[in-house]
Design a protein around this motif. Structure first.
Motif, mmCIF file in Angstrom:
data_model
loop_
_atom_site.group_PDB
_atom_site.id
_atom_site.type_symbol
_atom_site.label_atom_id
_atom_site.label_comp_id
_atom_site.label_asym_id
_atom_site.label_seq_id
_atom_site.Cartn_x
_atom_site.Cartn_y
_atom_site.Cartn_z
ATOM 1 N N THR A 70 5.296 -4.879 0.209
ATOM 2 C CA THR A 70 5.364 -3.451 0.441
ATOM 3 C C THR A 70 7.071 -3.484 -0.007
ATOM 4 N N SER A 99 6.792 4.009 -6.093
ATOM 5 C CA SER A 99 5.563 3.841 -6.607
ATOM 6 C C SER A 99 5.668 3.463 -8.064
ATOM 7 N N ALA A 110 2.836 3.610 0.843
ATOM 8 C CA ALA A 110 3.141 3.032 -0.658
ATOM 9 C C ALA A 110 4.727 2.880 -0.880
ATOM 10 N N PRO A 111 4.735 2.255 -1.771
ATOM 11 C CA PRO A 111 3.496 1.044 -2.537
ATOM 12 C C PRO A 111 3.255 -0.090 -1.926
ATOM 13 N N GLY A 137 9.139 -2.568 -3.081
ATOM 14 C CA GLY A 137 9.287 -2.540 -5.057
ATOM 15 C C GLY A 137 9.200 -3.846 -5.550
ATOM 16 N N LEU A 141 -0.643 2.944 -5.287
ATOM 17 C CA LEU A 141 0.091 3.390 -5.223
ATOM 18 C C LEU A 141 0.188 4.724 -4.777
ATOM 19 N N SER A 142 1.109 5.813 -5.006
ATOM 20 C CA SER A 142 1.174 6.995 -5.232
ATOM 21 C C SER A 142 2.542 7.278 -6.099
#
Length: 292
Positions: A109, A43, A95-96, A111, A36-37
């Motif tokens: 990927t 994220s 990401a995520p 979310g 995660l960012s």
């Protein structure tokens, strides 16, 4: 001029976590890892969900930099996982992501899928809260769409058009209607869907963070004044920010860095009119809203 540079669309990995050992991916503790960012709005809700469910000892989180370091908003650290999951992968490694440490591949990927699997496959064993009650599923889905389309999407469109274009009133009206519907709900209830915190609250809070920390910068002062004129909604945002499951993941410096790296638009008068003092509310209290 677009407020942000377009990102390259990566092919989706849509693996799911099954409920028993016969599934290809089943909920084994320590098998998976989240990448995660938290400066990324996709994220952030996963990070919040992970904390709400108390999964820190079951499913580790790999924190990625605030600003992607590879083309197409990708991350170099994720490239091996993507290539293992998609032979000769050529798109960005974004990401995520949920990865499987047993196979070294990306599982998902998406979310929404990741959050739901955390809650329904891992949290029951950890005794986590019911973020996805069956009786509220349809309403929660409607809230998620409202956040994505009528808040985030409409605010993006209004910021791109700018005050000089009369057409900006149309997406701004959509945004204000969405905020008004949430204002009415939160005037009567403690949370969006009633008296218990659900996944819908994670969606709404994330959308409000993005609206105030990113989209506001491209709106005029009058638009921001109209957006701020929803006292129950913004009080709710502050209340959730004071819960460490939410506020601990709110990295304002990282959000700013990511925005500056991607932004192609110009700041408007609303940039100076912050609605919530997020730093103060994340540091002021460690009281959990779930205990109220």
């Amino acid at each position: 001029m677009s407020a942000t540079s377009p990102a390259i669309t990566a092919p989706a990995f849509r693996g799911r976590i099954g409920c028993d050992i016969r599934s290809g991916h089943y909920a084994a503790p320590h098998r998976y890892r989240l990448h995660l960012s938290v400066s990324c709005p996709a994220s952030l809700p996963i990070a919040v969900t992970h904390s709400l469910l108390g999964l820190g000892d079951t499913l580790p989180v790999h924190r990625l930099p605030a600003v992607p370091d590879a083309p197409g908003d990708g991350f170099t650290a994720l490239r091996p996982l993507y290539e293992a999951g998609s032979h000769h992968h050529r798109g960005p490694a974004v990401a995520p992501a949920l990865s499987d440490t047993w196979t070294g591949r990306v599982v998902s990927t998406h979310g929404g899928d990741i959050r739901r699997d955390l809650a329904l496959r891992f949290a029951p064993a950890a005794g986590g809260p019911a973020l996805y009650p069956a009786e509220a599923d349809a309403r929660a889905g409607a809230v998620a769409r409202l956040c994505a389309e009528d808040i985030d999407g409409a605010a993006q469109s209004a910021g791109e058009l700018g005050i000089a274009d009369p057409a900006h009133e149309e997406p701004l009206g959509v945004l204000l209607d969405a905020l008004g519907s949430l204002e009415r709900a939160l005037t009567e209830e403690w949370f969006v869907l009633g008296d218990a915190l659900t996944a819908a609250d994670v969606d709404v809070w994330t959308a409000l963070v993005q609206l105030d920390t990113v989209h506001r910068r491209h709106l005029d002062a009058e638009a921001v004044r109209r957006i701020a004129d929803h006292p129950a909604l913004w009080s709710y945002a502050r209340r959730l920010a004071a819960d460490p499951a939410f506020g601990a993941h709110l990295d304002l410096d990282a959000i700013g860095l990511r925005h500056e790296a991607r932004c192609r638009g110009h700041e408007a008068a609303g940039a100076a009119m912050q609605i919530v003092d997020w730093r103060a509310h994340t540091a002021r209290s460690t009281r959990s809203t779930r205990a109220v």
